[in-house]
Design a protein around this motif. Structure first.
Motif, PDB file in Angstrom:
ATOM      1  N   THR A 130      53.537  94.848  -4.582  1.00  0.00           N
ATOM      2  CA  THR A 130      53.560  93.873  -5.672  1.00  0.00           C
ATOM      3  C   THR A 130      53.877  92.483  -5.133  1.00  0.00           C
ATOM      4  O   THR A 130      54.402  92.319  -4.037  1.00  0.00           O
ATOM      5  CB  THR A 130      54.626  94.259  -6.707  1.00  0.00           C
ATOM      6  OG1 THR A 130      55.914  94.250  -6.078  1.00  0.00           O
ATOM      7  CG2 THR A 130      54.357  95.641  -7.265  1.00  0.00           C
ATOM      8  N   ASP A 131      53.532  91.458  -5.935  1.00  0.00           N
ATOM      9  CA  ASP A 131      53.935  90.099  -5.602  1.00  0.00           C
ATOM     10  C   ASP A 131      54.380  89.405  -6.892  1.00  0.00           C
ATOM     11  O   ASP A 131      54.627  90.061  -7.907  1.00  0.00           O
ATOM     12  CB  ASP A 131      52.822  89.330  -4.887  1.00  0.00           C
ATOM     13  CG  ASP A 131      51.524  89.262  -5.695  1.00  0.00           C
ATOM     14  OD1 ASP A 131      51.590  89.351  -6.940  1.00  0.00           O
ATOM     15  OD2 ASP A 131      50.447  89.108  -5.095  1.00  0.00           O
ATOM     16  N   HIS A 132      54.459  88.096  -6.880  1.00  0.00           N
ATOM     17  CA  HIS A 132      55.005  87.363  -8.013  1.00  0.00           C
ATOM     18  C   HIS A 132      54.027  87.219  -9.171  1.00  0.00           C
ATOM     19  O   HIS A 132      54.427  86.845 -10.275  1.00  0.00           O
ATOM     20  CB  HIS A 132      55.423  85.959  -7.553  1.00  0.00           C
ATOM     21  CG  HIS A 132      54.269  85.121  -7.105  1.00  0.00           C
ATOM     22  ND1 HIS A 132      53.659  85.294  -5.868  1.00  0.00           N
ATOM     23  CD2 HIS A 132      53.588  84.115  -7.725  1.00  0.00           C
ATOM     24  CE1 HIS A 132      52.668  84.425  -5.746  1.00  0.00           C
ATOM     25  NE2 HIS A 132      52.595  83.699  -6.860  1.00  0.00           N
ATOM     26  N   GLU A 135      49.704  91.373 -12.739  1.00  0.00           N
ATOM     27  CA  GLU A 135      48.712  92.240 -12.107  1.00  0.00           C
ATOM     28  C   GLU A 135      48.160  93.206 -13.156  1.00  0.00           C
ATOM     29  O   GLU A 135      48.923  93.857 -13.880  1.00  0.00           O
ATOM     30  CB  GLU A 135      49.359  93.011 -10.959  1.00  0.00           C
ATOM     31  CG  GLU A 135      48.387  93.675 -10.020  1.00  0.00           C
ATOM     32  CD  GLU A 135      49.078  94.177  -8.756  1.00  0.00           C
ATOM     33  OE1 GLU A 135      48.374  94.651  -7.857  1.00  0.00           O
ATOM     34  OE2 GLU A 135      50.326  94.093  -8.670  1.00  0.00           O
ATOM     35  N   TRP A 161      52.259 103.415 -10.981  1.00  0.00           N
ATOM     36  CA  TRP A 161      51.811 102.095 -10.539  1.00  0.00           C
ATOM     37  C   TRP A 161      52.430 101.011 -11.419  1.00  0.00           C
ATOM     38  O   TRP A 161      52.906  99.987 -10.928  1.00  0.00           O
ATOM     39  CB  TRP A 161      50.292 102.036 -10.584  1.00  0.00           C
ATOM     40  CG  TRP A 161      49.694 100.744 -10.129  1.00  0.00           C
ATOM     41  CD1 TRP A 161      49.378 100.372  -8.857  1.00  0.00           C
ATOM     42  CD2 TRP A 161      49.330  99.626 -10.958  1.00  0.00           C
ATOM     43  NE1 TRP A 161      48.844  99.103  -8.831  1.00  0.00           N
ATOM     44  CE2 TRP A 161      48.808  98.618 -10.108  1.00  0.00           C
ATOM     45  CE3 TRP A 161      49.399  99.379 -12.322  1.00  0.00           C
ATOM     46  CZ2 TRP A 161      48.356  97.388 -10.593  1.00  0.00           C
ATOM     47  CZ3 TRP A 161      48.949  98.159 -12.810  1.00  0.00           C
ATOM     48  CH2 TRP A 161      48.437  97.181 -11.950  1.00  0.00           C
ATOM     49  N   ARG A 163      55.226 101.115 -13.110  1.00  0.00           N
ATOM     50  CA  ARG A 163      56.682 101.041 -12.980  1.00  0.00           C
ATOM     51  C   ARG A 163      57.144 100.320 -11.727  1.00  0.00           C
ATOM     52  O   ARG A 163      58.315  99.961 -11.611  1.00  0.00           O
ATOM     53  CB  ARG A 163      57.265 102.456 -13.016  1.00  0.00           C
ATOM     54  CG  ARG A 163      57.209 103.095 -14.407  1.00  0.00           C
ATOM     55  CD  ARG A 163      57.680 104.527 -14.386  1.00  0.00           C
ATOM     56  NE  ARG A 163      57.729 105.090 -15.744  1.00  0.00           N
ATOM     57  CZ  ARG A 163      57.829 106.380 -15.998  1.00  0.00           C
ATOM     58  NH1 ARG A 163      57.888 107.264 -14.992  1.00  0.00           N
ATOM     59  NH2 ARG A 163      57.874 106.813 -17.244  1.00  0.00           N
ATOM     60  N   GLN A 164      56.243 100.078 -10.799  1.00  0.00           N
ATOM     61  CA  GLN A 164      56.630  99.389  -9.567  1.00  0.00           C
ATOM     62  C   GLN A 164      56.889  97.906  -9.782  1.00  0.00           C
ATOM     63  O   GLN A 164      57.471  97.256  -8.923  1.00  0.00           O
ATOM     64  CB  GLN A 164      55.545  99.591  -8.504  1.00  0.00           C
ATOM     65  CG  GLN A 164      55.439 101.033  -8.026  1.00  0.00           C
ATOM     66  CD  GLN A 164      54.267 101.243  -7.089  1.00  0.00           C
ATOM     67  OE1 GLN A 164      53.801 100.308  -6.448  1.00  0.00           O
ATOM     68  NE2 GLN A 164      53.779 102.466  -7.008  1.00  0.00           N
ATOM     69  N   SER A 165      56.458  97.367 -10.933  1.00  0.00           N
ATOM     70  CA  SER A 165      56.687  95.947 -11.214  1.00  0.00           C
ATOM     71  C   SER A 165      56.565  95.688 -12.717  1.00  0.00           C
ATOM     72  O   SER A 165      55.619  96.184 -13.344  1.00  0.00           O
ATOM     73  CB  SER A 165      55.676  95.078 -10.466  1.00  0.00           C
ATOM     74  OG  SER A 165      55.736  93.737 -10.919  1.00  0.00           O
ATOM     75  N   PRO A 166      57.479  94.897 -13.299  1.00  0.00           N
ATOM     76  CA  PRO A 166      57.361  94.563 -14.724  1.00  0.00           C
ATOM     77  C   PRO A 166      56.158  93.665 -15.023  1.00  0.00           C
ATOM     78  O   PRO A 166      55.787  93.496 -16.185  1.00  0.00           O
ATOM     79  CB  PRO A 166      58.678  93.830 -15.028  1.00  0.00           C
ATOM     80  CG  PRO A 166      59.128  93.299 -13.698  1.00  0.00           C
ATOM     81  CD  PRO A 166      58.689  94.319 -12.698  1.00  0.00           C
ATOM     82  N   GLY A 167      55.551  93.093 -13.979  1.00  0.00           N
ATOM     83  CA  GLY A 167      54.384  92.243 -14.175  1.00  0.00           C
ATOM     84  C   GLY A 167      53.074  92.993 -14.176  1.00  0.00           C
ATOM     85  O   GLY A 167      52.005  92.380 -14.299  1.00  0.00           O
ATOM     86  N   ARG A 168      53.126  94.316 -14.046  1.00  0.00           N
ATOM     87  CA  ARG A 168      51.905  95.106 -14.010  1.00  0.00           C
ATOM     88  C   ARG A 168      51.520  95.594 -15.406  1.00  0.00           C
ATOM     89  O   ARG A 168      52.375  95.966 -16.210  1.00  0.00           O
ATOM     90  CB  ARG A 168      52.073  96.296 -13.059  1.00  0.00           C
ATOM     91  CG  ARG A 168      52.033  95.882 -11.593  1.00  0.00           C
ATOM     92  CD  ARG A 168      52.104  97.064 -10.656  1.00  0.00           C
ATOM     93  NE  ARG A 168      51.741  96.650  -9.296  1.00  0.00           N
ATOM     94  CZ  ARG A 168      51.747  97.459  -8.231  1.00  0.00           C
ATOM     95  NH1 ARG A 168      52.109  98.726  -8.373  1.00  0.00           N
ATOM     96  NH2 ARG A 168      51.403  96.993  -7.045  1.00  0.00           N
TER      97      ARG A 168
END
Length: 338
Positions: A130-132, A135, A161, A163-168
């Motif tokens: 993930t990044d900033h 996604e 997938w 759960r690895q980032s709140p931005g997904r």
């Protein structure tokens, strides 16, 4: 071989050999044209909010979601609006490489540079860190030309997938789902609160680019405004109302006809070819795409079956091909009148 190139190739091959079994027709609207409902002739006023609630009721979704159910002109239109919004928020977009080339055309037209992942012979979701940036991952459920719904394990992988980032977030293209309610996997993904669902009357009612709904996640109010600024015409809204109210049984009829066509295809395939089609694709309701782990050239040369290469649907290194059950040979037997 791209879609247009293959269509020319297909016509040449069929013209050269009358014994070749055509298992490569992809135009469902042409194949099932007699089943398409007629448009309304009245000029009554239909409101978007009423259509949104009617759509939610049909698919057994909570009517209180109507504020998030954006009326549009179909999945293509819905994706175009979403993709332009993603460009504005500098989101990263993942598209299936071998499902629908138009996904990439729409994304690039919106100024995006999408990444991709394969779905054949089974979906392989991206594993990038993930990044900033926000996604978004587009899934089709059911997926063509895979010809089936996502499995429980594949839905679990998609949730992992997320759960690895709140931005997904997920984009779910459900246009090939002819059932009601939507498939259990789709509803499970919706329950994450981070999925956008896209649906239309394209496949179930055989009316492309007419009416659809994009069900947004609660936190996407800005995207809602983009849909409210770009709505279907009054004629399209009237047609959608008629389809949802007077012709609610058509998707079931379409699914039944497709099931019969699939059986006619299976009856004419050699055993070696039939057994190479995954059982999940053979038994998926309303499916007319059947992946087979045999190259198209071999199917034609050794079995007399014309299939579509995977490249027709996009980029994939898999060596198999795709059979379809839409050709006239698999249609209803004409009734003989006396």
């Amino acid at each position: 071989m791209r879609f247009e190139e293959f269509q020319e190739f297909r016509q040449r091959r069929l013209g050269a050999s009358s014994s070749l079994l055509d298992a490569a027709e992809t135009n469902v609207y042409r194949a099932l044209a007699p089943m398409r409902p007629k448009p309304p002739t009245d000029m009554s006023t239909v409101h978007r909010c009423d259509l949104a609630r009617a759509w939610l009721r049909r698919f057994e979704l909570p009517e209180e979601w109507s504020g998030h159910a954006m009326v549009c002109r179909g999945v293509r239109h819905g994706l175009s609006v979403v993709f332009h919004w993603l460009r504005g928020v500098q989101a990263r977009l993942w598209l299936p490489s071998d499902v629908y080339p138009v996904y990439f055309e729409l994304a690039r037209a919106a100024g995006l540079a999408p990444a991709s992942y394969p779905t054949l012979p089974e979906p392989a979701l991206p594993r990038s860190p993930t990044d900033h940036r926000p996604e978004y991952l587009l899934l089709a459920n059911p997926s063509k030309p895979l010809g089936r719904y996502l499995s429980d394990a594949e839905c679990t992988a998609a949730i992992s997938w997320l759960r690895q980032s709140p931005g997904r977030h997920l984009l779910i293209d459900s246009v090939y789902d002819l059932g009601s309610p939507f498939a259990a996997g789709t509803r499970r993904l919706l329950d994450t609160g981070r999925a956008v669902l896209l649906h239309s009357v394209t496949k179930g009612w055989l009316w492309p680019r007419t009416f659809g709904v994009v069900l947004l996640a609660p936190a996407q109010a800005e995207l809602a405004e983009a849909f409210r600024a770009d709505t279907p015409t009054s004629a399209q809204l009237r047609l959608a109302h008629r389809l949802l109210t007077e012709h609610s049984d058509v998707p079931g009829q379409v699914a039944g006809e497709l099931a019969e066509r699939a059986e006619r295809l299976f009856e004419r395939l050699p055993d070696e070819v039939l057994t190479a089609i995954p059982m999940a694709s053979r038994t998926c309701p309303g499916n007319y795409f059947f992946p087979v782990g045999i190259p198209a050239e071999m199917l034609e040369r050794e079995y007399g079956v014309l299939a579509a290469p995977v490249s027709v649907f996009g980029q994939n290194s898999w060596s198999g091909s795709i059979l379809t059950s839409l050709a006239d040979a698999f249609g209803p037997t004409p009734t003989v009148t006396r």
